[in-house]
Write a protein that holds these residues in place. Sequence first.
Motif, PDB file in Angstrom:
ATOM      1  N   ALA A   1      29.477  61.414  17.730  1.00  0.00           N
ATOM      2  CA  ALA A   1      28.963  61.156  19.073  1.00  0.00           C
ATOM      3  C   ALA A   1      28.188  62.368  19.593  1.00  0.00           C
ATOM      4  N   GLN A   2      28.709  63.562  19.334  1.00  0.00           N
ATOM      5  CA  GLN A   2      28.005  64.769  19.779  1.00  0.00           C
ATOM      6  C   GLN A   2      26.678  64.927  19.036  1.00  0.00           C
TER       7      GLN A   2
ATOM      8  N   GLY B   1      19.359  62.963  21.159  1.00  0.00           N
ATOM      9  CA  GLY B   1      18.691  62.233  22.225  1.00  0.00           C
ATOM     10  C   GLY B   1      19.204  60.845  22.505  1.00  0.00           C
ATOM     11  N   TYR B   2      20.318  60.463  21.897  1.00  0.00           N
ATOM     12  CA  TYR B   2      20.914  59.155  22.155  1.00  0.00           C
ATOM     13  C   TYR B   2      21.852  59.241  23.360  1.00  0.00           C
ATOM     14  N   ASP B   3      21.927  58.163  24.106  1.00  0.00           N
ATOM     15  CA  ASP B   3      22.946  58.014  25.134  1.00  0.00           C
ATOM     16  C   ASP B   3      24.073  57.203  24.529  1.00  0.00           C
ATOM     17  N   ILE B   4      25.282  57.709  24.600  1.00  0.00           N
ATOM     18  CA  ILE B   4      26.447  56.989  24.096  1.00  0.00           C
ATOM     19  C   ILE B   4      26.872  56.023  25.202  1.00  0.00           C
TER      20      ILE B   4
ATOM     21  N   VAL C   1      19.100  49.948  20.297  1.00  0.00           N
ATOM     22  CA  VAL C   1      20.556  50.008  20.434  1.00  0.00           C
ATOM     23  C   VAL C   1      21.086  50.210  19.025  1.00  0.00           C
ATOM     24  N   ALA C   2      21.724  51.343  18.789  1.00  0.00           N
ATOM     25  CA  ALA C   2      22.283  51.649  17.470  1.00  0.00           C
ATOM     26  C   ALA C   2      23.787  51.386  17.483  1.00  0.00           C
TER      27      ALA C   2
END
Length: 120
Positions: free
Chosen positions: A16-17, A23-26, A48-49
């Motif tokens: 997640a980090q 640059g992804y939003d979790i 959306v990954a």
Amino acid sequence: MPHNMSLGRAGEQRAAQHLADAGYDIVDRNWRCSDGEIDIVAVRRDVVAIVEVKTRTSRRYGHALEALDARKTDRLWRLAFMWARAHPDVARGRRVRVDAVAVTGADPAVGAVEHLQGLR
């Protein structure tokens, strides 16, 4: 908590980090439904990954991503579309992709991270 569960959670945190740093939003973690669980859902721009995280202390028994066979990848795709249907506000206008992140090392907090995008 059994060692493999704490190892898995630490690997998911590291993944997640890594995604956030890229640059992804979790937007979701450990999303569950009757068909299974998605480790991480991350959004970046128009994607959306749906991210499966595999954590290993070493490559002694092979690469972590070798555990993702066609059956497991198919299940991840089913879960991805279930998540998208349940979260239309996030999924609308974005393409859905299934990714995998491998975290390898005795300490997942500093282990090597590999991000494979677009599993089929």
